[in-house]
Design a protein around this motif. Sequence first.
Motif, mmCIF file in Angstrom:
data_model
loop_
_atom_site.group_PDB
_atom_site.id
_atom_site.type_symbol
_atom_site.label_atom_id
_atom_site.label_comp_id
_atom_site.label_asym_id
_atom_site.label_seq_id
_atom_site.Cartn_x
_atom_site.Cartn_y
_atom_site.Cartn_z
ATOM 1 N N LEU A 279 46.925 22.300 49.453
ATOM 2 C CA LEU A 279 46.770 21.076 48.846
ATOM 3 C C LEU A 279 47.656 19.595 49.254
ATOM 4 C CD1 LEU A 279 44.306 18.548 48.430
ATOM 5 C CD2 LEU A 279 44.443 19.438 46.029
ATOM 6 N N LEU A 280 48.500 19.785 48.163
ATOM 7 C CA LEU A 280 49.731 18.613 48.438
ATOM 8 C C LEU A 280 50.370 18.390 49.570
ATOM 9 C CD1 LEU A 280 51.354 19.567 44.940
ATOM 10 C CD2 LEU A 280 49.697 17.619 45.049
ATOM 11 N N ASP A 281 49.797 19.993 50.746
ATOM 12 C CA ASP A 281 50.834 19.128 52.123
ATOM 13 C C ASP A 281 49.718 18.250 52.707
ATOM 14 O OD1 ASP A 281 53.322 21.529 51.168
ATOM 15 O OD2 ASP A 281 51.972 23.163 51.758
ATOM 16 N N LYS A 282 49.334 18.918 53.014
ATOM 17 C CA LYS A 282 47.582 17.602 53.044
ATOM 18 C C LYS A 282 47.456 16.544 53.175
ATOM 19 C CE LYS A 282 44.654 21.614 54.685
ATOM 20 N NZ LYS A 282 44.258 20.875 56.097
ATOM 21 N N LEU A 283 47.699 16.455 51.586
ATOM 22 C CA LEU A 283 47.186 14.904 50.939
ATOM 23 C C LEU A 283 49.321 14.147 51.606
ATOM 24 C CD1 LEU A 283 46.923 15.173 47.498
ATOM 25 C CD2 LEU A 283 45.672 14.088 49.058
ATOM 26 N N GLY A 284 50.373 15.239 51.733
ATOM 27 C CA GLY A 284 51.698 14.559 51.575
ATOM 28 C C GLY A 284 51.399 14.038 53.491
ATOM 29 N N GLU A 285 50.724 14.572 54.672
ATOM 30 C CA GLU A 285 50.927 14.513 56.078
ATOM 31 C C GLU A 285 49.878 13.085 55.928
ATOM 32 O OE1 GLU A 285 49.582 18.583 56.976
ATOM 33 O OE2 GLU A 285 51.066 19.573 56.344
ATOM 34 N N CYS A 286 49.054 12.790 55.636
ATOM 35 C CA CYS A 286 47.620 12.388 55.705
ATOM 36 C C CYS A 286 47.906 10.983 55.219
ATOM 37 C CB CYS A 286 47.055 12.834 55.560
ATOM 38 S SG CYS A 286 45.793 13.116 53.447
ATOM 39 N N GLY A 287 48.887 10.833 54.094
ATOM 40 C CA GLY A 287 49.473 9.573 53.784
ATOM 41 C C GLY A 287 48.144 8.720 53.106
ATOM 42 N N ALA A 288 47.141 9.677 52.235
ATOM 43 C CA ALA A 288 46.177 8.967 52.250
ATOM 44 C C ALA A 288 46.672 8.159 49.824
ATOM 45 C CB ALA A 288 44.988 9.610 51.802
ATOM 46 N N LYS A 289 46.164 7.640 50.185
ATOM 47 C CA LYS A 289 46.704 7.333 48.545
ATOM 48 C C LYS A 289 45.667 7.177 46.810
ATOM 49 C CE LYS A 289 50.480 5.073 50.018
ATOM 50 N NZ LYS A 289 50.731 5.711 50.363
ATOM 51 N N GLU A 290 44.343 8.503 48.254
ATOM 52 C CA GLU A 290 43.583 8.683 46.964
ATOM 53 C C GLU A 290 42.724 9.079 47.542
ATOM 54 O OE1 GLU A 290 38.864 5.901 45.612
ATOM 55 O OE2 GLU A 290 39.941 5.144 47.160
ATOM 56 N N LEU A 291 42.432 10.775 47.039
ATOM 57 C CA LEU A 291 41.252 11.711 46.952
ATOM 58 C C LEU A 291 40.034 11.271 46.201
ATOM 59 C CD1 LEU A 291 41.300 14.484 48.219
ATOM 60 C CD2 LEU A 291 42.164 15.340 46.298
ATOM 61 N N ILE A 292 38.642 11.957 47.053
ATOM 62 C CA ILE A 292 37.701 11.546 46.301
ATOM 63 C C ILE A 292 37.084 13.643 46.576
ATOM 64 C CG2 ILE A 292 35.341 11.226 46.690
ATOM 65 C CD1 ILE A 292 36.053 8.546 48.201
ATOM 66 N N CYS A 293 36.908 13.636 45.196
ATOM 67 C CA CYS A 293 36.470 15.937 45.187
ATOM 68 C C CYS A 293 35.033 15.720 45.083
ATOM 69 C CB CYS A 293 37.202 16.098 44.091
ATOM 70 S SG CYS A 293 37.408 17.793 43.716
ATOM 71 N N HIS A 294 34.634 16.185 46.224
ATOM 72 C CA HIS A 294 32.942 16.327 45.416
ATOM 73 C C HIS A 294 32.154 17.395 45.144
ATOM 74 C CE1 HIS A 294 32.249 12.826 48.135
ATOM 75 N NE2 HIS A 294 33.658 13.215 48.913
ATOM 76 N N ILE A 295 32.153 17.830 43.968
ATOM 77 C CA ILE A 295 31.638 19.025 43.272
ATOM 78 C C ILE A 295 30.819 19.860 43.632
ATOM 79 C CG2 ILE A 295 32.539 20.841 42.105
ATOM 80 C CD1 ILE A 295 34.828 18.321 40.972
ATOM 81 N N ASP A 296 30.103 20.584 43.711
ATOM 82 C CA ASP A 296 28.900 21.845 43.506
ATOM 83 C C ASP A 296 28.823 22.956 43.681
ATOM 84 O OD1 ASP A 296 25.952 22.447 43.144
ATOM 85 O OD2 ASP A 296 25.698 22.063 45.520
ATOM 86 N N SER A 297 29.598 23.034 42.254
ATOM 87 C CA SER A 297 29.219 24.659 41.799
ATOM 88 C C SER A 297 28.887 25.570 40.043
ATOM 89 C CB SER A 297 31.434 24.962 41.546
ATOM 90 O OG SER A 297 31.923 26.104 41.862
ATOM 91 N N TYR A 298 28.766 26.146 40.661
ATOM 92 C CA TYR A 298 28.202 27.397 39.061
ATOM 93 C C TYR A 298 30.054 27.636 38.750
ATOM 94 C CZ TYR A 298 23.600 27.575 40.668
ATOM 95 O OH TYR A 298 22.324 27.096 40.711
ATOM 96 N N GLY A 299 30.773 27.760 38.484
ATOM 97 C CA GLY A 299 31.567 28.055 38.279
ATOM 98 C C GLY A 299 32.312 29.195 38.887
ATOM 99 N N GLY A 300 33.198 29.516 38.338
ATOM 100 C CA GLY A 300 34.643 31.308 38.208
ATOM 101 C C GLY A 300 35.763 31.431 37.328
ATOM 102 N N SER A 301 36.727 31.214 38.072
ATOM 103 C CA SER A 301 37.386 31.771 37.568
ATOM 104 C C SER A 301 37.906 30.374 35.798
ATOM 105 C CB SER A 301 38.756 32.056 38.193
ATOM 106 O OG SER A 301 40.127 32.317 37.153
ATOM 107 N N THR A 302 38.198 30.595 34.933
ATOM 108 C CA THR A 302 38.680 29.619 34.108
ATOM 109 C C THR A 302 40.508 28.941 34.372
ATOM 110 O OG1 THR A 302 37.483 30.512 32.797
ATOM 111 C CG2 THR A 302 38.861 29.002 31.544
ATOM 112 N N SER A 303 40.703 30.374 34.646
ATOM 113 C CA SER A 303 42.548 30.080 34.891
ATOM 114 C C SER A 303 42.813 29.288 36.513
ATOM 115 C CB SER A 303 43.194 31.178 35.173
ATOM 116 O OG SER A 303 42.652 32.066 36.473
#
Length: 221
Positions: A41-65
């Motif tokens: 993810l950090l690679d992709k953010l660096g490549e695109c140069g975006a200053k903002e990330l919008i994270c859309h979530i729809d999930s029942y969960g999973g691994s706590t770690s």
Amino acid sequence: MIVPYQFAAPAQESEPAHLYILGDIVEGAWTWPGEGSPVTLLDKLGECGAKELICHIDSYGGSTSAGIAMYNMLKNCGVSVTTIAEGFCCSAASLVFMAGDKRIMRGASLLMIHNAWANAAGNAAELRKTADDLDKISKTAANIYREHTSLEDGKLEELLDAESWIDPEEAVQWGFATVVEQEKPQEDAAYSSAFQCIKDALRKKPELPKTAFQKMFQNFL
């Protein structure tokens, strides 16, 4: 290879990038196939140069770690982060949601929080150790909620013990979210134009029928 999350780079640097987590929270998150080595993810953010990330979530969960790792990565990714509960943000997914500088609950969305749990097998000593380990994991997750919410420790522990579902208004009231936003459907031009024509027709006063005399001489009036 199945990619559990999708990343959408912006068309230009002035626009935000989007991350879609629409499934289970799993280990090895935000890693995409690359030439020679995986792309993070950090690679992709660096490549695109975006200053903002919008994270859309729809999930029942999973691994706590994995949820804790995602939380830490988003908090330290170097750009402004907005998280949006697009449906359910349950269990480990609620930890990811807490990473947003702005945390948006849709009008029809829910959070669910609870203490860590695990399947266990073994002798009495091993089961006691598993219980102790779960207490430490639960405490770590609770610290994430505690950092952002206005709840007293007793109330937070009560909610975690009860495996609580939290609606949008409660989420804002208690500090899990910063705002509730409703989706506003946009009317397309054709629909808007047709609807305006109907309104105009309804408002127009009907003309009185013409008399035979008027019809006969209408071309001369």
